[in-house]
Write an enzyme that holds these catalytic residues in place. Structure first.
Site, mmCIF file in Angstrom:
data_model
loop_
_atom_site.group_PDB
_atom_site.id
_atom_site.type_symbol
_atom_site.label_atom_id
_atom_site.label_comp_id
_atom_site.label_asym_id
_atom_site.label_seq_id
_atom_site.Cartn_x
_atom_site.Cartn_y
_atom_site.Cartn_z
ATOM 1 N N LYS A 69 -27.526 -27.346 57.797
ATOM 2 C CA LYS A 69 -28.731 -27.412 58.644
ATOM 3 C C LYS A 69 -28.358 -27.884 60.038
ATOM 4 O O LYS A 69 -27.298 -28.475 60.274
ATOM 5 C CB LYS A 69 -29.774 -28.349 58.032
ATOM 6 C CG LYS A 69 -29.311 -29.812 57.860
ATOM 7 C CD LYS A 69 -29.430 -30.652 59.112
ATOM 8 C CE LYS A 69 -28.936 -32.068 58.910
ATOM 9 N NZ LYS A 69 -28.868 -32.844 60.197
ATOM 10 N N ASP B 5 -32.335 -35.897 53.616
ATOM 11 C CA ASP B 5 -31.964 -34.540 54.011
ATOM 12 C C ASP B 5 -32.027 -33.543 52.861
ATOM 13 O O ASP B 5 -32.137 -32.345 53.091
ATOM 14 C CB ASP B 5 -30.541 -34.516 54.593
ATOM 15 C CG ASP B 5 -30.494 -35.043 56.020
ATOM 16 O OD1 ASP B 5 -31.541 -35.484 56.525
ATOM 17 O OD2 ASP B 5 -29.407 -35.031 56.613
#
Length: 350
Positions: free
Chosen positions: A55, A181
């Protein structure tokens, strides 16, 4: 990015998913019954190979320091097509087995992959164990969430091999126990995170998925707790994160003003070479990036608008150990995991 000292809440919300609030004591027997029969049938099947993405933070605002010592943040995460390859199979015995082709990656209970498997068994009541092989591409200490993605992919794989005893919403909710996350990978690929990082709102991708990106990471990594210790809130941006999100949606592209990261200043203080690298990428005449920013707590810099490594990185020996990779934004379809858009490649210098 995991906020130091952050004990992640399991209460996670997505705009397109309704969080599940279940009495797990009553639900455990049903999960066990569904999963045990499925595991027996899956044990004779072929291993399951999945793509484990990474990401970037398109912006990252640190809003305030809370009385409990934590920080409230607001960030737009987006999943990208740089990723690892993971192969899963069920095995007999009373222990999981994790192997990795990259030297230095722990394969014991400290790895988020093993933590994810333990969490899956704890919530489903399924008493089965797994063999996992990790082919690692995403660098460590990069701000790319590679380890978190490995954990999310593991939860998805374990659920598939067990016959899907849990829903996507349940996997999403459980994942918050591993790290903030991890939850973003159970969105559609774009997620707006607030609170201490544990509140995740799924959003539509604000940019075209074919927007070219260049990822550049120096050999040195950065530790998130250390960067937060150096953070001076008085020097943080005053930009409204909701307005940043709206600006991206309206423009359909990124500009330098939109790509705010409040952790850049302390990261540059800790690693001055990173600030120099950002400046060189911003001034690059070959690519003319529309924006250059650090993702997460570093140390990866992201150039937007081109996926080509600058010529000066290829010509100077000082950059021979720099990780450099092209990347694109990706999303996933409901009830499917992320798919690779290219053949995985090893770490390469520019």
């Amino acid at each position: 990015m995991h906020v130091p000292g952050h004990r992640v809440s399991a209460q996670v919300s997505l705009s397109h998913l309704k969080p599940v609030r279940t009495d797990w004591r009553q639900h455990s027997a049903r999960l066990r019954a569904r999963g045990t029969a499925a595991v027996r049938s899956q044990s004779s099947q072929e291993p399951l190979t999945l793509f484990s993405p990474s990401k970037v933070n398109l912006f990252l605002r640190i809003i305030r320091r809370r009385p409990d010592g934590y920080h409230d943040l607001a960030s737009l995460f987006h999943v990208i097509d740089l990723g690892d390859t993971m192969t899963f199979s069920t095995i007999p015995g009373q222990a999981d087995a994790l192997t990795c082709d990259m030297e230095g990656v722990p394969t014991d209970a400290s790895n988020l992959v093993i933590k994810a498997l333990n969490l899956f068994r704890r919530h489903t009541g399924i008493d089965h164990f797994f063999q996992v092989h990790l082919e690692k591409i995403v660098p460590h200490g990069a701000g790319l969430g590679g380890g978190s993605a490995n954990a999310a992919t593991t939860l998805w794989a374990a659920n598939e091999l067990a016959g899907r005893p849990a829903t996507n919403e349940q996997l999403l909710e459980w994942s918050g126990e591993i790290g903030s996350d991890v939850s973003i990978f159970f969105s559609n690929g774009a997620a707006y995170c607030t609170g201490r990082g544990e509140v995740v709102e799924g959003v539509e991708p604000p940019l075209p998925l074919d927007t070219p990106l260049l990822l550049v990471k120096p050999p040195m990594g950065l530790a998130t707790p250390e960067i937060f210790k150096l953070l001076d809130l008085s020097k943080c941006s005053k930009a409204d994160p909701k307005q940043l999100l709206q600006q991206m949606k309206q423009a359909g592209r990124l500009t330098q003003e939109m790509c705010v990261n409040d952790l850049e200043r302390p990261a540059f203080e800790r690693l001055p070479e990173l600030q120099e690298l950002k400046g060189k990428l911003q001034n690059d005449c070959d690519n003319q990036f529309s924006a250059v920013f650090m993702t997460g707590s570093g140390s990866t810099m992201v150039g937007v608008g081109s996926s080509k490594a600058p010529l000066w990185m290829q010509e100077r020996i000082v950059y021979q150990d720099v990780f450099c990779s092209s990347a694109k934004l990706i999303a996933r379809q409901p009830d499917q995991w992320y798919q690779p858009t290219r053949k995985p490649s090893p770490l390469v210098a520019a």
